[in-house]
Each structure stands twice: as structure tokens, then as C-alpha cells.
Write a protein that holds these residues in place. Structure first.
Motif, short mmCIF file in Angstrom:
data_model
loop_
_atom_site.label_atom_id
_atom_site.label_comp_id
_atom_site.label_asym_id
_atom_site.label_seq_id
_atom_site.Cartn_x
_atom_site.Cartn_y
_atom_site.Cartn_z
N ALA A 26 0.74 -1.41 0.36
CA ALA A 26 -0.05 0.08 0.18
C ALA A 26 0.47 0.88 -0.21
O ALA A 26 1.75 1.39 0.78
CB ALA A 26 -1.01 0.37 1.07
N LYS A 27 -0.14 1.96 -0.49
CA LYS A 27 1.31 3.69 -0.74
C LYS A 27 1.15 4.58 0.48
O LYS A 27 0.04 4.39 0.92
CB LYS A 27 0.19 4.20 -1.54
CG LYS A 27 1.69 5.70 -1.70
CD LYS A 27 0.74 6.65 -3.42
CE LYS A 27 -0.52 6.94 -2.65
NZ LYS A 27 -1.33 8.01 -3.78
N GLY A 78 -3.69 13.35 7.34
CA GLY A 78 -4.39 12.71 8.69
C GLY A 78 -5.84 12.41 7.73
O GLY A 78 -6.26 11.57 8.06
N ALA A 79 -6.42 12.63 6.87
CA ALA A 79 -7.30 12.99 5.95
C ALA A 79 -7.59 12.01 5.55
O ALA A 79 -8.04 10.39 5.84
CB ALA A 79 -7.62 14.19 5.08
N GLU A 80 -6.26 11.11 5.11
CA GLU A 80 -6.30 9.79 3.82
C GLU A 80 -5.89 9.37 4.87
O GLU A 80 -6.79 7.93 4.88
CB GLU A 80 -4.78 10.26 3.19
CG GLU A 80 -4.95 10.81 1.46
CD GLU A 80 -3.47 10.60 1.44
OE1 GLU A 80 -2.46 10.38 2.11
OE2 GLU A 80 -3.37 11.15 -0.03
N PHE A 81 -6.05 8.80 6.36
CA PHE A 81 -5.22 8.17 7.32
C PHE A 81 -6.94 7.71 7.45
O PHE A 81 -7.46 6.75 7.96
CB PHE A 81 -5.03 8.26 8.41
CG PHE A 81 -4.44 7.84 9.89
CD1 PHE A 81 -3.47 6.52 9.65
CD2 PHE A 81 -5.25 7.24 10.02
CE1 PHE A 81 -3.02 5.39 10.28
CE2 PHE A 81 -4.99 6.32 11.36
CZ PHE A 81 -3.89 5.52 11.13
N LEU A 82 -7.78 8.60 8.13
CA LEU A 82 -9.20 8.49 8.33
C LEU A 82 -10.33 8.18 7.47
O LEU A 82 -10.77 7.17 7.62
CB LEU A 82 -9.40 10.19 8.45
CG LEU A 82 -8.89 10.74 9.70
CD1 LEU A 82 -9.59 12.01 10.10
CD2 LEU A 82 -9.46 10.46 10.95
N SER A 83 -9.88 8.57 5.97
CA SER A 83 -10.29 8.14 4.70
C SER A 83 -10.18 6.22 5.21
O SER A 83 -11.17 5.01 4.52
CB SER A 83 -9.37 7.88 3.86
OG SER A 83 -10.86 7.94 2.82
N ASP A 84 -8.85 5.45 4.87
CA ASP A 84 -8.86 4.36 5.25
C ASP A 84 -9.28 4.43 6.36
O ASP A 84 -10.06 2.33 6.31
CB ASP A 84 -7.48 4.30 5.09
CG ASP A 84 -6.57 4.45 3.17
OD1 ASP A 84 -7.13 3.69 3.05
OD2 ASP A 84 -5.44 4.49 4.17
N ALA A 130 -10.36 -5.70 0.83
CA ALA A 130 -10.41 -4.03 0.89
C ALA A 130 -10.28 -3.73 2.17
O ALA A 130 -9.30 -2.79 1.93
CB ALA A 130 -11.89 -3.77 0.16
N SER A 131 -10.47 -4.55 3.11
CA SER A 131 -10.10 -4.36 4.36
C SER A 131 -8.21 -4.54 4.35
O SER A 131 -8.02 -3.90 5.66
CB SER A 131 -10.39 -5.44 5.33
OG SER A 131 -11.84 -5.13 5.81
N MET A 164 -5.72 -1.96 5.82
CA MET A 164 -5.09 -1.88 7.32
C MET A 164 -3.35 -1.68 6.75
O MET A 164 -3.10 -1.06 7.08
CB MET A 164 -5.49 -3.17 7.91
CG MET A 164 -5.06 -3.53 9.02
SD MET A 164 -5.59 -3.36 10.51
CE MET A 164 -4.45 -1.74 10.61
N ASN A 165 -2.97 -2.26 5.64
CA ASN A 165 -1.61 -2.12 5.29
C ASN A 165 -1.66 0.05 4.85
O ASN A 165 -0.89 0.09 5.42
CB ASN A 165 -1.58 -3.21 3.59
CG ASN A 165 -1.78 -4.27 4.03
OD1 ASN A 165 -0.34 -4.51 5.06
ND2 ASN A 165 -2.29 -5.13 3.69
N SER A 166 -2.28 0.40 4.37
CA SER A 166 -2.36 1.31 4.44
C SER A 166 -2.53 2.17 5.59
O SER A 166 -1.69 3.37 5.53
CB SER A 166 -3.34 2.62 3.62
OG SER A 166 -3.39 1.97 1.71
N VAL A 167 -2.84 1.76 6.90
CA VAL A 167 -2.87 2.12 7.67
C VAL A 167 -1.01 2.14 8.66
O VAL A 167 -0.54 3.02 8.90
CB VAL A 167 -3.54 1.83 8.66
CG1 VAL A 167 -3.61 2.48 9.82
CG2 VAL A 167 -5.35 2.91 8.59
N ILE A 168 -0.99 0.53 7.89
CA ILE A 168 0.77 0.60 9.04
C ILE A 168 1.51 0.81 7.72
O ILE A 168 2.52 1.40 9.32
CB ILE A 168 0.63 -1.07 8.69
CG1 ILE A 168 -0.53 -1.99 9.13
CG2 ILE A 168 1.48 -1.63 8.85
CD1 ILE A 168 -0.61 -3.62 9.63
#
Length: 272
Positions: free
Chosen positions: A25-26, A31-37, A73-74, A78-82
Motif C-alpha cells: 500500500a502507498k 491525516g485525512a487519507e488516514f481517516l479515509s482508510d 479491501a479491508s 489496514m496496510n495503508s494504515v500500517i
């Protein structure tokens, strides 16, 4: 029969890989992208649970495909969050969420195997899965609030109302599916302290009213109106559950509402 069994085995193998591999994941920087994920993560977990209840009653590979797609998709979220570099959550907070998610996936695989091997679900395992889904959502909700506060960004009230409404609808849909696909659904709809479906429906009413407040025109107005009309069509089914209701219609319209709210969020973000 053999082809169907092989198909199910291959899908289970895919589900196993989802818990063991990263998807590259990129990395995020806002923070906005984080919240979206985090939002996408919560929605897709309930979509997976909804599809599992359908699978538990039929063993249908189409439903199993939907489970794997939602877990996929989850995992992406999750990988984007990590891999995020936004810094809005600590490593320990993210790891706690990831561990809870691993439990969810393990329980999902175990339940799928029960249906595949025995032809019917194990109610105790289903209860464990439903309760874990509630705990996972509660943790994700808590961390969403922390991340929102730490991001320092001014929250858009209508976007937050739309996201909250989508999560409530996804949770309601999965619980409705639990009732529909088992004669003892109360055993595994989730923890006993959850609000009843009729109360959640009233919560959705409030969130939709907040979303409708304010100016809306063009595509945004059309998206919100579409959500509202779909909700009016199925609202009574959530307020007064009836076994004679056409469950696939409720499920389809609920998913349509979630899709409409996703479109609404995207439009609100583009106009911000």
C-alpha cells in the motif's frame, strides 16, 4: 460437486494469504487519507460479515467471493494504515488494531471451514465472529477519534455524518442478515449491549438529517436524495423486523445506501 469444493478451497487459500501478505500500500502523508482508510476498513469488515451470514445458510460460492473481496479491501486499508507516515496514531495503537483484525480473519476462516465441512454453521463460532466484529469496530471507532484529534484538521461535519451513517447502515445490514439466515440469530448478532436495530434506525435518521442540512445542488443533491429515497423504502423493515420481509431487497437497498453515502463523501471532499 468436486468443482465447487475445489473452488471453495481456492478461495479459502486466498483468504489465508490475505492475513499473511502485505499489498504494498502507498504510504500516506496526511491525516485525512488516514481517516479515509480507517473508514473504509470499518465498512468492509461489516460487508464481509454480511456476506458470511448469506454463505452460512447456502454455502454459495458467490457469497464466498464477496467475503474474500471485502476482506481484501479491508486488508488494503489496514496496510495503508500500517504504512502511513501521517503520525496520527502510535505504532502500538496501530498494532492493536491489526491484531484484532487478524483475530477477525482467523474467526472468519474457521467459520467458513465449519460451513464447508459440515454443511451448516457452528453457532458458538458464529457468536465469536459477531462479537469480535463488534470489538473490532469499537476499537477502530475509538482510534478514528484519536486520529481525527491528532490530525489537527478541522472536521467537516457533513462528511463525518455521512461516514457515521455508512457505518451504522453497514452494521445494521449485517445484523439484519444474521436474523434472516438463522432461526437462532440472537445467538450471534453481536454483543448484548449493542443498540437494537430499531434504535440504530433512529440513529441513522438523525445522521441523515445532519447530512441533508445545508446547501446541496447538482450531483451532491442527487446523491443525498438517492440515499434518502432508498432509506424511506426500507426504513420500516429495520424499525419493525418481519420474517416476511424480502431480505435480498433489504440487503440490496442497504448496500445501495452505503454506495450512495460513499459517493456523497467523495463529492463533499471534492467541494471542500
Amino acid at each position: 460437486m468436486k468443482d465447487t469444493r475445489l473452488r471453495i478451497q481456492s478461495l479459502l487459500a486466498a483468504l489465508l494469504l490475505l492475513s499473511l501478505t502485505a499489498f504494498g500500500a502507498k504510504a500516506q502523508d496526511t491525516g485525512a487519507e488516514f481517516l479515509s482508510d480507517l473508514h473504509d476498513f470499518r465498512i468492509n469488515n461489516f460487508l464481509a460479515l454480511d456476506s458470511f451470514y448469506a454463505f452460512s445458510a447456502s454455502g454459495d460460492t458467490v457469497a464466498l467471493n464477496r467475503i474474500v473481496s471485502s476482506i481484501n479491501a479491508s486488508n488494503d486499508a489496514m496496510n495503508s494504515v500500517i504504512t502511513s507516515i501521517s503520525g496520527v496514531l502510535t505504532e502500538q495503537q496501530i498494532e492493536s488494531l491489526n491484531q484484532e483484525f487478524d483475530q477477525f480473519k482467523d474467526l472468519m476462516r474457521g467459520n467458513i471451514n465449519e460451513v464447508r465441512d459440515r454443511g451448516y454453521p457452528d453457532l458458538r463460532l458464529m457468536a465469536d465472529l459477531a462479537n469480535n466484529a463488534v470489538e473490532l469496530n469499537d476499537l477502530a471507532t475509538e482510534l478514528y477519534g484519536v486520529a481525527q484529534e491528532n490530525s489537527g484538521a478541522q472536521a467537516n461535519a457533513r462528511i463525518e455524518s455521512a461516514r457515521s451513517a455508512a457505518v451504522v447502515m453497514a452494521q445494521m445490514m449485517s445484523r439484519y442478515s444474521a436474523r434472516t439466515h438463522s432461526s437462532v440469530a440472537q445467538t450471534f448478532q453481536g454483543s448484548s449491549d449493542e443498540a437494537p436495530l430499531d434504535q440504530q434506525a433512529l440513529e441513522f435518521d438523525d445522521l441523515l438529517a445532519k447530512l441533508q442540512a445545508g446547501n446541496a445542488a447538482g450531483e451532491l443533491k442527487a446523491a443525498i436524495d438517492d440515499v434518502s429515497s432508498k432509506w424511506l423504502f426500507i426504513r420500516s423493515s429495520y424499525i419493525n423486523y418481519n420474517e416476511n420481509n424480502v431480505s435480498f431487497v433489504i440487503d440490496r437497498y442497504s448496500k445501495g445506501i452505503i454506495g450512495g453515502l460513499t459517493t456523497t463523501i467523495e463529492l463533499l471532499q471534492s467541494n471542500a
